[in-house]
Design a protein around this motif. Structure first.
Motif, PDB file in Angstrom:
ATOM      1  N   ARG A   1      -6.777  -3.819  -3.540  1.00  0.00           N
ATOM      2  CA  ARG A   1      -5.574  -3.478  -4.303  1.00  0.00           C
ATOM      3  C   ARG A   1      -5.473  -2.004  -4.657  1.00  0.00           C
ATOM      4  NH1 ARG A   1      -0.976  -6.583  -5.435  1.00  0.00           N
ATOM      5  NH2 ARG A   1      -1.559  -8.738  -5.239  1.00  0.00           N
TER       6      ARG A   1
ATOM      7  N   ARG B   1      -6.064   6.455  -1.129  1.00  0.00           N
ATOM      8  CA  ARG B   1      -6.743   6.174   0.135  1.00  0.00           C
ATOM      9  C   ARG B   1      -8.111   5.646  -0.219  1.00  0.00           C
ATOM     10  NH1 ARG B   1      -7.254  10.567   4.470  1.00  0.00           N
ATOM     11  NH2 ARG B   1      -8.482  11.493   2.828  1.00  0.00           N
ATOM     12  N   THR B   2      -8.522   4.559   0.411  1.00  0.00           N
ATOM     13  CA  THR B   2      -9.776   3.920   0.029  1.00  0.00           C
ATOM     14  C   THR B   2     -10.902   4.193   1.017  1.00  0.00           C
ATOM     15  OG1 THR B   2      -9.095   1.873   1.097  1.00  0.00           O
ATOM     16  CG2 THR B   2      -8.619   2.075  -1.251  1.00  0.00           C
TER      17      THR B   2
ATOM     18  N   ARG C   1      -5.469   0.267  -2.741  1.00  0.00           N
ATOM     19  CA  ARG C   1      -4.651   0.918  -1.711  1.00  0.00           C
ATOM     20  C   ARG C   1      -3.212   1.119  -2.184  1.00  0.00           C
ATOM     21  NH1 ARG C   1      -4.785  -2.661   2.923  1.00  0.00           N
ATOM     22  NH2 ARG C   1      -3.400  -1.140   3.844  1.00  0.00           N
ATOM     23  N   GLU C   2      -2.829   0.505  -3.282  1.00  0.00           N
ATOM     24  CA  GLU C   2      -1.496   0.740  -3.845  1.00  0.00           C
ATOM     25  C   GLU C   2      -1.365   2.144  -4.412  1.00  0.00           C
ATOM     26  OE1 GLU C   2      -1.179  -2.446  -6.713  1.00  0.00           O
ATOM     27  OE2 GLU C   2      -0.038  -3.651  -5.296  1.00  0.00           O
TER      28      GLU C   2
ATOM     29  N   PRO D   1       0.829  -1.208   0.000  1.00  0.00           N
ATOM     30  CA  PRO D   1       0.000   0.000   0.000  1.00  0.00           C
ATOM     31  C   PRO D   1       0.862   1.255   0.000  1.00  0.00           C
ATOM     32  CG  PRO D   1      -0.132  -1.099   2.128  1.00  0.00           C
ATOM     33  CD  PRO D   1       0.699  -1.970   1.228  1.00  0.00           C
TER      34      PRO D   1
END
Length: 67
Positions: free
Chosen positions: A56, A62-63, A58-59, A15
């Motif tokens: 994914r 910000r989710t 989060r790579e 992340p």
């Protein structure tokens, strides 16, 4: 990860510690609520769907996955 030539490789998930933007996810209807309306309390199937389809991101951001 599957490459264009058909080969595959494992891509480690890392992340971004300081993402430049936010991502919002309106998850698909996976609710197992008995009524025609959601009780607005996510159950395990809703959490699993969100985790498997959205984690994914989060790579790169910000989710947020509002109910």
């Amino acid at each position: 990860m599957i490459e264009a030539d058909g080969s595959s490789a494992i891509k480690l998930f890392v992340p971004d510690p300081e993402p430049a933007f936010d991502c919002f996810y309106v998850y698909p209807k996976t609710s197992r609520d008995k009524s025609g309306y959601s009780d607005m309390l996510p159950d395990q199937s809703e959490f699993r769907t969100t985790e498997s389809q959205f984690a994914r991101f989060r790579e790169v951001c910000r989710t947020f996955a509002p109910v």
